[in-house]
Design a protein around this motif. Structure first.
Motif, PDB file in Angstrom:
ATOM      1  N   ILE A 176       1.099  -1.103  -0.019  1.00 24.58           N
ATOM      2  CA  ILE A 176       0.141  -0.071   0.006  1.00 24.58           C
ATOM      3  C   ILE A 176       0.942   1.317  -0.029  1.00 24.58           C
ATOM      4  N   PRO A 177       1.028   1.871  -1.112  1.00 26.17           N
ATOM      5  CA  PRO A 177       1.737   3.062  -1.293  1.00 26.17           C
ATOM      6  C   PRO A 177       1.484   4.294  -0.126  1.00 26.17           C
ATOM      7  N   GLU A 178       2.387   5.078   0.103  1.00 25.82           N
ATOM      8  CA  GLU A 178       1.959   6.156   1.125  1.00 25.82           C
ATOM      9  C   GLU A 178       0.953   7.119   0.378  1.00 25.82           C
ATOM     10  N   ARG A 179      -0.034   7.510   1.390  1.00 26.55           N
ATOM     11  CA  ARG A 179      -0.818   8.521   1.263  1.00 26.55           C
ATOM     12  C   ARG A 179      -1.823   7.925  -0.030  1.00 26.55           C
ATOM     13  N   SER A 180      -1.939   6.721   0.000  1.00 25.82           N
ATOM     14  CA  SER A 180      -3.000   6.075  -1.105  1.00 25.82           C
ATOM     15  C   SER A 180      -4.110   5.530  -0.587  1.00 25.82           C
ATOM     16  N   HIS A 181      -5.189   5.602  -1.171  1.00 22.44           N
ATOM     17  CA  HIS A 181      -6.517   5.216  -0.497  1.00 22.44           C
ATOM     18  C   HIS A 181      -7.297   4.532  -1.740  1.00 22.44           C
ATOM     19  N   PRO A 182      -6.970   3.030  -1.444  1.00 23.69           N
ATOM     20  CA  PRO A 182      -7.689   2.055  -2.174  1.00 23.69           C
ATOM     21  C   PRO A 182      -9.243   1.943  -1.677  1.00 23.69           C
ATOM     22  N   LEU A 183     -10.009   1.989  -2.732  1.00 23.72           N
ATOM     23  CA  LEU A 183     -11.532   1.800  -2.384  1.00 23.72           C
ATOM     24  C   LEU A 183     -11.822   0.401  -3.205  1.00 23.72           C
ATOM     25  N   LEU A 184     -11.882  -0.652  -2.452  1.00 25.62           N
ATOM     26  CA  LEU A 184     -12.107  -2.050  -3.088  1.00 25.62           C
ATOM     27  C   LEU A 184     -13.298  -2.211  -3.281  1.00 25.62           C
ATOM     28  N   GLY A 185     -13.824  -2.381  -4.233  1.00 25.32           N
ATOM     29  CA  GLY A 185     -15.145  -2.826  -4.731  1.00 25.32           C
ATOM     30  C   GLY A 185     -15.828  -2.328  -6.030  1.00 25.32           C
ATOM     31  N   THR A 186     -16.911  -2.590  -6.228  1.00 27.60           N
ATOM     32  CA  THR A 186     -17.517  -2.411  -7.352  1.00 27.60           C
ATOM     33  C   THR A 186     -18.102  -0.866  -7.484  1.00 27.60           C
ATOM     34  N   ILE A 187     -18.378  -0.344  -8.572  1.00 30.02           N
ATOM     35  CA  ILE A 187     -19.010   1.323  -8.537  1.00 30.02           C
ATOM     36  C   ILE A 187     -20.430   1.152  -7.842  1.00 30.02           C
ATOM     37  N   SER A 188     -21.071   0.274  -7.837  1.00 31.88           N
ATOM     38  CA  SER A 188     -22.278   0.349  -7.050  1.00 31.88           C
ATOM     39  C   SER A 188     -22.208  -0.037  -5.567  1.00 31.88           C
ATOM     40  N   SER A 189     -21.329  -0.750  -5.306  1.00 36.31           N
ATOM     41  CA  SER A 189     -21.097  -1.229  -3.806  1.00 36.31           C
ATOM     42  C   SER A 189     -20.380  -0.120  -3.037  1.00 36.31           C
ATOM     43  N   LYS A 190     -19.752   0.758  -3.821  1.00 34.87           N
ATOM     44  CA  LYS A 190     -18.928   1.532  -3.126  1.00 34.87           C
ATOM     45  C   LYS A 190     -19.315   3.313  -3.183  1.00 34.87           C
ATOM     46  N   ARG A 191     -20.434   3.302  -4.135  1.00 35.95           N
ATOM     47  CA  ARG A 191     -20.648   4.603  -4.499  1.00 35.95           C
ATOM     48  C   ARG A 191     -21.019   5.564  -3.215  1.00 35.95           C
ATOM     49  N   GLY A 192     -21.718   4.951  -2.271  1.00 38.72           N
ATOM     50  CA  GLY A 192     -22.186   5.652  -1.102  1.00 38.72           C
ATOM     51  C   GLY A 192     -20.872   6.206  -0.413  1.00 38.72           C
ATOM     52  N   LEU A 193     -19.966   5.236  -0.028  1.00 38.33           N
ATOM     53  CA  LEU A 193     -18.683   5.469   0.808  1.00 38.33           C
ATOM     54  C   LEU A 193     -18.154   6.651  -0.009  1.00 38.33           C
ATOM     55  N   PHE A 194     -17.868   6.508  -1.414  1.00 43.00           N
ATOM     56  CA  PHE A 194     -17.227   7.534  -2.213  1.00 43.00           C
ATOM     57  C   PHE A 194     -17.880   9.000  -2.024  1.00 43.00           C
ATOM     58  N   LEU A 195     -19.051   8.946  -2.070  1.00 43.48           N
ATOM     59  CA  LEU A 195     -19.940  10.326  -2.040  1.00 43.48           C
ATOM     60  C   LEU A 195     -19.599  10.796  -0.729  1.00 43.48           C
ATOM     61  N   ARG A 196     -19.519   9.910   0.214  1.00 39.81           N
ATOM     62  CA  ARG A 196     -19.237  10.525   1.781  1.00 39.81           C
ATOM     63  C   ARG A 196     -17.902  11.201   2.183  1.00 39.81           C
ATOM     64  N   ASP A 197     -16.917  10.320   1.714  1.00 43.23           N
ATOM     65  CA  ASP A 197     -15.675  10.427   1.977  1.00 43.23           C
ATOM     66  C   ASP A 197     -14.622  11.045   0.850  1.00 43.23           C
ATOM     67  N   ALA A 198     -14.752  11.102  -0.206  1.00 40.39           N
ATOM     68  CA  ALA A 198     -13.819  11.441  -1.199  1.00 40.39           C
ATOM     69  C   ALA A 198     -13.956  12.949  -1.254  1.00 40.39           C
TER      70      ALA A 198
END
Length: 358
Positions: A143-165
């Motif tokens: 895991i590179p420094e200051r990288s942010h992996p969002l592991l999952g499909t578009i539909s499964s992680k869309r809510g998390l992305f909208l909240r945190d990204a």
């Protein structure tokens, strides 16, 4: 170590890039020293010999698509001429190959015990007679420094992305476009069935809300005119995202001797992939040149040049990037996709201290 950019024209419209080195540079923050080498396939020395179809293929492309293809061809020819006239160096840097990594390296980080069913085989970018499949045991991902992996499909992680990204200066997408050649590969990634399914998938991605006003979006596309039309036509995906095209980049795949890996005027397959660069409608951001040709020797299937360094002089210093449908991570970036850690697994890397390729 040598930079991934081996040659750059005075107007930055033509560059020669070493693909493995661009990925290695992406594992550390800009300005930091590379600590790991990526395991690659041997660079191809001769073009692929793929027979043209025996029957004449009717050209069903629209006039605009035919003109676009001709313009791409002319850009490729001009780039080849320019590099050959002004650059006498190597077309790629020395690589760490699979056999070399197996015999010379020691694991940097070990993972849990792996069963036989969890072992994965490497697949080179194209099958070659001199390279055989080799069993590789996956280990824990880096895991590179200051990288942010969002592991999952578009539909499964869309809510998390909208909240945190956050908002991003650059969003890179490598969508799983419909592809018969990918479907034929037994261990390939999943693709969508058709352009309608592709549109439905892309429409779920909240680009407009997470792109800064003067940010850019870069989308890898296949050479099918229908894919470009899906994005750029009136009412297409770019318009839906509130974007307009501003540039066209071409990755020309070459051998280690600088020859295109396929005949550039082939009617069957083209030796290039393309990037559509877009900006927000009303944005003032400009590219130094609207057309750019990136020449590079291919690596393992689905590995593309990491684009972080190529946007350095276009976007603000320390700009924030996001890669969607990612298969690897970039230090300081977000990476979203159900295979975002694919090329981060420990068996794809060796310590720079173990490297004897240089």
């Amino acid at each position: 170590m040598d930079s991934s950019v081996l040659f750059r024209s005075s107007d930055s419209a033509v560059v020669v890039v070493d693909i493995p080195r661009s990925l290695e540079e992406a594992q550390v923050l800009q300005g930091q020293t590379i600590t790991r080498r990526i395991v690659s396939c041997c660079p191809r020395e001769t073009p692929w010999q793929i027979p043209e179809p025996k029957k004449h293929m009717a050209n069903s492309a629209s006039p605009s698509a035919a003109i676009a293809e001709l313009m791409t061809l002319e850009s490729v020819k001009a780039a080849l001429d320019q590099v050959r006239a002004n650059y006498g160096g190597p077309w790629c840097l020395p690589r760490v190959t699979r056999n070399q990594a197996a015999t010379e390296s020691r694991p940097i980080r070990t993972g849990a015990t792996v069963t036989q069913s969890q072992k994965r085989k490497y697949k080179p970018s194209q099958p070659t007679s001199e390279e055989k499949d080799e069993e590789i045991v996956p280990t824990s991902p880096f895991i590179p420094e200051r990288s942010h992996p969002l592991l999952g499909t578009i539909s499964s992680k869309r809510g998390l992305f909208l909240r945190d990204a956050p908002q991003f200066d650059l969003i890179v997408l490598d969508p799983p476009w419909p592809s018969r050649s990918v479907k034929r590969k037994s261990e390939s990634y999943t693709t969508v069935r058709d352009t309608e399914e592709a549109r439905q998938l892309l429409s779920q991605i909240p680009i407009a809300s997470h792109l800064r006003q003067n940010g850019l979006v870069a989308i890898w596309v296949t050479n099918k005119a229908a894919i470009t039309d899906l994005l750029t036509a009136p009412g297409g995906v770019l318009a839906e995202w509130g974007l307009e095209p501003v540039g066209h980049w071409i990755w020309l795949k070459v051998t280690s001797t600088g020859e295109p890996i396929l005949e550039i005027e082939s009617a069957w397959r083209k030796p290039w992939e393309q990037l559509i660069i877009a900006r927000k409608i009303g944005s003032t951001v400009l590219l130094p040149t609207s057309v750019k040709v990136i020449l590079g020797v291919p690596d393992i299937h689905s590995r593309k040049p990491n684009l972080r360094g190529l946007f350095q002089n276009i976007l603000p210093q320390d700009y924030i990037g996001l890669e969607i449908f990612a298969r690897n991570l970039t230090a300081g970036w977000w990476s979203w996709g159900n295979e975002a850690l694919f090329f981060q697994q420990g068996h794809h890397w060796i310590s720079k201290d173990d490297d004897r390729a240089d």
